[in-house]
Write a protein that holds these residues in place. Structure first.
Motif, short mmCIF file in Angstrom:
data_model
loop_
_atom_site.label_atom_id
_atom_site.label_comp_id
_atom_site.label_asym_id
_atom_site.label_seq_id
_atom_site.Cartn_x
_atom_site.Cartn_y
_atom_site.Cartn_z
N SER A 16 3.74 1.45 -1.57
CA SER A 16 4.15 1.57 -2.98
C SER A 16 3.04 2.19 -3.81
O SER A 16 3.30 3.06 -4.66
CB SER A 16 4.50 0.19 -3.55
N LEU A 17 1.81 1.76 -3.57
CA LEU A 17 0.68 2.28 -4.32
C LEU A 17 0.48 3.77 -4.04
O LEU A 17 0.27 4.56 -4.96
CB LEU A 17 -0.59 1.50 -3.96
N GLU A 69 0.83 -1.21 0.00
CA GLU A 69 0.00 0.00 0.00
C GLU A 69 0.87 1.26 0.00
O GLU A 69 0.48 2.29 -0.56
CB GLU A 69 -0.93 -0.02 1.21
#
Length: 242
Positions: free
Chosen positions: A49-50, A47
């Motif tokens: 990274s997102l 999450e």
């Protein structure tokens, strides 16, 4: 047979990558801090990274993580993120004369990858090209090289920070967060044009500090930006020929 980096476009990309290396190194400490703080607030490394991949803007990401609760106050986080990133309107306006020749698709890609560092480097390079070539134009391959290096280093090291978060403990105790202001000082030094040209910066800083001290929230970002813009406009009007 030559490689892609042997072409003029390839050389420009490599020039951008090379010029952004120092900034990439500067990204590492506070990317690790953000990733560690995010997982300590309950986010999964994926999450993280997102979040950093879709919202390439470190200041608003730090604010979002600072406000993160369970369950999160999504409207508040979205509003603060919009407020902090409002400076991108002014940054985009400054870059607009140099990207008018681009198609809408390319211009939107340029703006998506625009952060403080890529904007400052691209603008400085575009102004130098204007002075030497006599036309206002952004070198898109150069900008792509700068942006690729900065974007990948940010996403990669925030993710690593997320993976190391449980091990790192109190990241502020390590002093990594000092890298954030250090990077901006380097950017300001590279754009220095003398004391008079720095007056809007000083006004912006002063107003931002006063707003931070006396008004809760992140209004200091918008107030500092608007104060600096107004000062620059008044100075330009004062110097305009009658």
């Amino acid at each position: 047979m030559g490689t892609a980096s042997d072409t003029p476009r390839g050389r420009e990309v490599m020039r951008g990558l090379k010029n952004s290396v120092a900034m990439q190194i500067g990204f590492i400490p506070f990317a690790l801090v953000l990733g560690a703080q995010a997982v300590q607030k309950g986010l999964h490394p994926a999450e993280v990274s997102l979040m950093t991949g879709l919202n390439f803007a470190g200041g608003s990401e730090f604010a979002a993580i600072a406000l993160w609760t369970s369950p999160p106050h999504l409207l508040l986080i979205a509003a603060i993120t919009l407020l902090i990133n409002s400076r991108h309107v002014l940054m985009g306006a400054a870059l607009a004369p140099f990207i008018r020749h681009l198609s809408k698709r390319k211009a939107l890609a340029v703006l998506f990858f625009m952060c403080d560092e890529s904007w400052a480097m691209a603008l400085a390079d575009a102004r130098k090209r204007t002075a030497t070539q006599g036309r206002q134009a952004l070198s898109v391959p150069y900008y792509a090289g700068v942006s690729a290096g900065l974007y990948l280093s940010w996403v990669i090291f925030t993710t690593i920070g997320g993976l190391l978060g449980p091990i790192m403990g109190d990241v502020h105790a390590l002093g990594f967060d000092m890298a954030f202001p250090a990077v901006f000082l380097v950017l300001i030094r590279g754009m220095w044009k003398g004391m008079r040209a720095a007056i809007p910066w000083g006004v912006s800083l002063g107003v931002a500090i006063l707003t931070y001290l006396f008004i809760p929230g992140s209004w200091y970002v918008a107030s500092g930006a608007c104060a600096g813009l107004l000062t620059a406009w008044l100075m330009a009007k004062e110097n305009a020929p009658c």
